[in-house]
Design an enzyme around this catalytic site. Structure first.
Site, short mmCIF file in Angstrom:
data_model
loop_
_atom_site.label_atom_id
_atom_site.label_comp_id
_atom_site.label_asym_id
_atom_site.label_seq_id
_atom_site.Cartn_x
_atom_site.Cartn_y
_atom_site.Cartn_z
CB VAL A 263 -108.32 -112.96 -37.32
CG1 VAL A 263 -108.77 -111.58 -36.80
CG2 VAL A 263 -107.93 -112.86 -38.79
NE ARG B 280 -113.16 -127.15 -34.34
CZ ARG B 280 -112.41 -127.74 -35.26
NH1 ARG B 280 -111.42 -127.05 -35.82
NH2 ARG B 280 -112.62 -128.98 -35.61
CB VAL C 282 -107.14 -126.39 -25.97
CG1 VAL C 282 -107.26 -127.81 -26.52
CG2 VAL C 282 -107.90 -125.42 -26.87
CG ASP D 29 -116.16 -129.88 -34.73
OD1 ASP D 29 -115.16 -129.18 -34.53
OD2 ASP D 29 -116.11 -131.12 -34.88
CB ILE D 30 -119.72 -123.74 -34.92
CG1 ILE D 30 -118.82 -123.45 -36.12
CG2 ILE D 30 -119.12 -123.20 -33.64
CD1 ILE D 30 -118.62 -121.98 -36.40
CB ALA E 64 -116.05 -119.35 -35.93
CB ALA E 65 -115.34 -118.33 -41.39
CE1 TYR F 94 -114.31 -117.89 -46.74
CE2 TYR F 94 -113.85 -116.09 -48.27
CZ TYR F 94 -113.84 -116.60 -46.99
OH TYR F 94 -113.38 -115.82 -45.95
CE LYS G 287 -116.33 -115.30 -44.27
NZ LYS G 287 -116.36 -115.12 -42.80
#
Length: 324
Positions: free
Chosen positions: A13, A33, A36, A50-51, A71-72, A140, A144
Site C-alpha cells: 500500500v 527499514r 534504500v 526493523d520496528i 507498517a504491520a 492478526y 489490529k
C-alpha cells in the site's frame, strides 16, 4: 505544506500512497527499514530499521503534521505458534509507541490502517459496520483491534486526532495469496471449480484505498472515527474470476462443484481457510464514508482489476510464472 510520515512506505500500500499523497500536495517522508531508494512521491526518507515497541521515532517525527501508520505484520495463514506473539508486538504495541511519540511531537492527526478482520471472518445477513461489536477470530485480527484501542487511548489523553480505517482484501500490483492464485489459474487455463458459489465479497483496490486515506487526512469529519472502505460494489467469487478472465482476454471454465465437496477437499489439503474465504461472504458498509465524507471510490472494480491484471501480465510477472 503539511509533512506526513508514512510507515510501511515501501510496502504494497505504501508505494501507491506516497505518490497519491504527493499529488494531493503533501510533503511525504517515508519511514524505511533499510537505506534504500524511496517510493515515487516521497521527497524525504528516514531509516528506522526493523520496528519494535522500542523504536526511537524522534527524528522521523520532526516537523511532521500527520502520520499514516501502515507498517504491520501481515496476516499469514498457518502461522507457526511461535510467531503469533509478533502480531501483538508489531501491530499493537508498536502502534501505541508511535502514537505516543507522535502526540509528544505535536502531530495533529494519526491515521491507522486496520483490518475488517477486527469485525470477524464473514457476514451472513448484513454488512459489517464500524459500530459492530468487534469479533476478531485470530491473532492478526486481535492485534489490529488492540492497536486501534491503544491509538484511541493515546488520542483521548492528548490533542492528537485519531482516524482508523478498516479495509477488506486489498488488491493491486504486488497482491498475493488467494487473489494471485486466482489470476494464475485463469492465466494457465485450469478449470476453476467455483461455479456453484453464491457469495458476496467486498474488495478494495489499492488506488481506492489510498484515495480514501488522502481524504481522511484532510477531512474535518474524519477524526475520532473508524471508517470502513471498499470499492463500493460487492461481487461473488465466480464474478471475480470472470472479470479477471475478461481483463486477461482469457476463456475460463468454471464447473459447479458442491461447496461441501470444495470444503472437504480444502480440509484434506490443509487449505480449509482459503476455501472458506473463496466460498463465504464478507461485505462491508461504506455508506457513512459516502454520506459523511462525500467519498466515492474513484475506480470501479473493473478498472481496478484491469490495472491489477496489467501488472500481472507485465514482463516481471511472466518470468515469475515461468519459474513456478
Amino acid at each position: 505544506m503539511t509533512r506526513v510520515l508514512v510507515t510501511g512506505a515501501t510496502g504494497f500500500v505504501g508505494r501507491v500512497l506516497c505518490n497519491a499523497l504527493a499529488q494531493s500536495g503533501y510533503v511525504v517522508r517515508a519511514a524505511v527499514r533499510r537505506d534504500v531508494g524511496v517510493p515515487i512521491g516521497a521527497s524525504e526518507r528516514v531509516v528506522i530499521g526493523d520496528i519494535t515497541a522500542g523504536t526511537a521515532w524522534r527524528e522521523a517525527l520532526a516537523g511532521v503534521g500527520s502520520v499514516v501508520h501502515l507498517a504491520a505484520r501481515a496476516h499469514v495463514l498457518h502461522a507457526h505458534q511461535s510467531e503469533l506473539s509478533l502480531y501483538a508486538e508489531i501491530n499493537a504495541h508498536v502502534t501505541r509507541s508511535l502514537a505516543s511519540a507522535s502526540a509528544q511531537a505535536g502531530v495533529r492527526r494519526f491515521l491507522f490502517l486496520s483490518s475488517v478482520k477486527v469485525n470477524g471472518e464473514g457476514t451472513v445477513d448484513c454488512a459489517f459496520t464500524a459500530s459492530d461489536k468487534p469479533h476478531p477470530q485470530d491473532a492478526y485480527g486481535e492485534s489490529k483491534w488492540l492497536g486501534e484501542r491503544f491509538l484511541v487511548e493515546v488520542a483521548s489523553a492528548t490533542a492528537m486526532e485519531a482516524v482508523v480505517v478498516r479495509s477488506p482484501l486489498v488488491y493491486g500490483p504486488g497482491v498475493r495469496a488467494n487473489f494471485l492464485r486466482l489470476m494464475r489459474w485463469v492465466d494457465i487455463g485450469w478449470p476453476i471449480p467455483f461455479g456453484a458459489v453464491k457469495n458476496a465479497r467486498s474488495l478494495v483496490s489499492v488506488w481506492n484505498l489510498c484515495d480514501f486515506i488522502a481524504l481522511a487526512l484532510r477531512s474535518s469529519t474524519a477524526p475520532s472515527r473508524t471508517w470502513m472502505v471498499s470499492d463500493g460494489a460487492d461481487i461473488s467469487t465466480p464474478e471475480l474470476v470472470r472479470l479477471i478472465a475478461r481483463a486477461m482476454k482469457r476463456r475460463v471454465r468454471m464447473p459447479s462443484v458442491p461447496i461441501s465437496v470444495l470444503r472437504a477437499c480444502g480440509a484434506l489439503l490443509g487449505r480449509r481457510a482459503e476455501i472458506d474465504r473463496l466460498c463465504g461472504s464478507l461485505v462491508v458498509d461504506i455508506t457513512p464514508a459516502r454520506r459523511e465524507l462525500g467519498w466515492s471510490p474513484p475506480l470501479t472494480v473493473n478498472e481496478g482489476l484491469e490495472r491489477t491484471v496489467g501488472w500481472y501480465l507485465s514482463a516481471g510477472q511472466s518470468s515469475m510464472r515461468s519459474r513456478q
